[in-house]
Design an enzyme around this catalytic site. Structure first.
Site, mmCIF file in Angstrom:
data_model
loop_
_atom_site.group_PDB
_atom_site.id
_atom_site.type_symbol
_atom_site.label_atom_id
_atom_site.label_comp_id
_atom_site.label_asym_id
_atom_site.label_seq_id
_atom_site.Cartn_x
_atom_site.Cartn_y
_atom_site.Cartn_z
ATOM 1 N N LYS A 202 38.773 64.179 52.930
ATOM 2 C CA LYS A 202 37.238 64.303 53.021
ATOM 3 C C LYS A 202 36.990 64.977 54.206
ATOM 4 C CE LYS A 202 36.800 60.098 55.959
ATOM 5 N NZ LYS A 202 36.237 58.740 56.215
ATOM 6 N N THR A 238 30.357 56.878 52.444
ATOM 7 C CA THR A 238 31.753 57.442 52.385
ATOM 8 C C THR A 238 32.802 56.737 51.332
ATOM 9 O OG1 THR A 238 31.995 58.044 54.931
ATOM 10 C CG2 THR A 238 34.114 57.853 53.628
#
Length: 326
Positions: A202, A238
């Site tokens: 990420k 997230t």
């Protein structure tokens, strides 16, 4: 010359702030003791007042406080609790903070940033704390911020054993949400019988809080049950993005496991709709009814806290609770 006498009869005292009294009640029950009655209230201007209704002179005091929103209020209450016990001549004061406040601010990512996790440790020490007990710190280095003993507890055995009873461990992959938690993922994998590992790549914009974009998964998850682990879930963006990436990579099921359910809005909605089979968390933070959803499972951290408190009080080994890993 008069004889010097030493008090060898220690007495354990557990007191709780107002942020999460239910957890303190569970810990007290596990220890088979009564909580110390505290008189705590707010003045009209927001100032906090705390006073013990009983003497704590010469006693071993454990002050349990959780840090949901508004976090700063509960942190100030904890500091005032510590100060009141110090001035009441407590023998030793231990801060029990299952969720450590400001833990994410543990280093400088850019110039002129504070290291607020260190500041909190300094505040605890200055107020009069002798020791800190906390659970699943955001990074292990936070232990070094406090000038005194820190007992770092881990919730992964509790979470992993629960999940182990629900899945086919032969078809499980443990997934770290980023490269920073791969070491923790390895401990999970060992607990689950040597499960393979994967992690989600990420990117994060350091100038924007609570935003990270999950891009791809590194590791084999196709046709498998992915156990997506993390230390905390704040807004849920997230972790929900990671579930999407895992599903796109062919994961059969995704189970989310996290210690600290911060659940700032709109976390509950995101988690309920992200496609995860189950979301498993602990009660280090209170989770109000409006933030609970159908596939949420909350495990109690109270037995672990009680065992740690007992070991500290009896000068035992907290490390032995985790097979020497703590």
């Amino acid at each position: 010359m008069s004889e010097i006498r030493h008090n060898v009869n220690k007495e354990l005292v557990l007191a709780s702030g107002r942020a999460h009294p239910e957890l303190a009640d569970e810990v007290a029950k596990a220890l088979d003791i009564e909580k110390l009655p505290l008189n705590a209230y707010d003045f009209a201007n927001g100032e906090i007042y705390v006073r013990s209704d009983e003497s704590v002179r010469g006693k071993d005091v454990f002050l349990l406080q959780s840090y949901p929103a508004p976090l700063n209020n509960w942190l100030m209450e904890q500091l005032i609790m510590i100060d009141s016990m110090k001035r009441a001549s407590a023998r030793r004061i231990t801060v029990v903070a299952p969720f450590y406040p400001y833990a994410r601010q543990d280093k400088k990512g850019r110039g002129r940033e504070p290291i607020s996790a260190r500041l909190v440790a300094d505040l605890f020490k200055t107020a009069g704390a002798d020791r800190v007990i906390s659970c699943d710190l955001h990074t292990a280095q936070i232990q070094g911020f406090f000038d005194g003993p820190v007992d770092h507890l881990f919730a992964f055995p509790l979470l992993a054993d629960y999940i182990k009873s629900k899945v086919d461990v032969a078809n499980v992959t443990v997934v770290s949400p980023d490269t920073g938690r791969v070491r923790v993922a390895e401990q999970w994998a060992e607990r689950l019988g040597g499960a393979p590992l994967a992690f989600v790549h990420k990117s994060r914009d350091l100038t924007v809080p609570n935003q990270a974009e999950s891009k791809t998964v590194v590791g084999q998850v196709k046709g498998r049950t992915a156990i997506l682990i993390d230390d905390m879930i704040d807004t849920g963006g997230t972790i929900a993005g990671a579930v999407r990436v895992l599903k796109e990579a062919g994961a059969k099921d995704v189970i989310i496991a996290a210690t600290h359910a911060v659940f700032s809005d709109p976390a509950a909605q995101r988690l309920a709709e992200c496609g995860a089979t189950e979301v498993v968390v602990t009660n280090t933070l209170p989770i109000p009814e409006e933030k609970r959803f159908e596939n949420l499972t909350v495990l109690s951290i109270a037995p672990l806290l009680a065992r740690a408190i007992s070991e500290v009080f009896h000068d035992g080994s907290v490390t032995n609770l985790f097979d020497g890993r703590a």
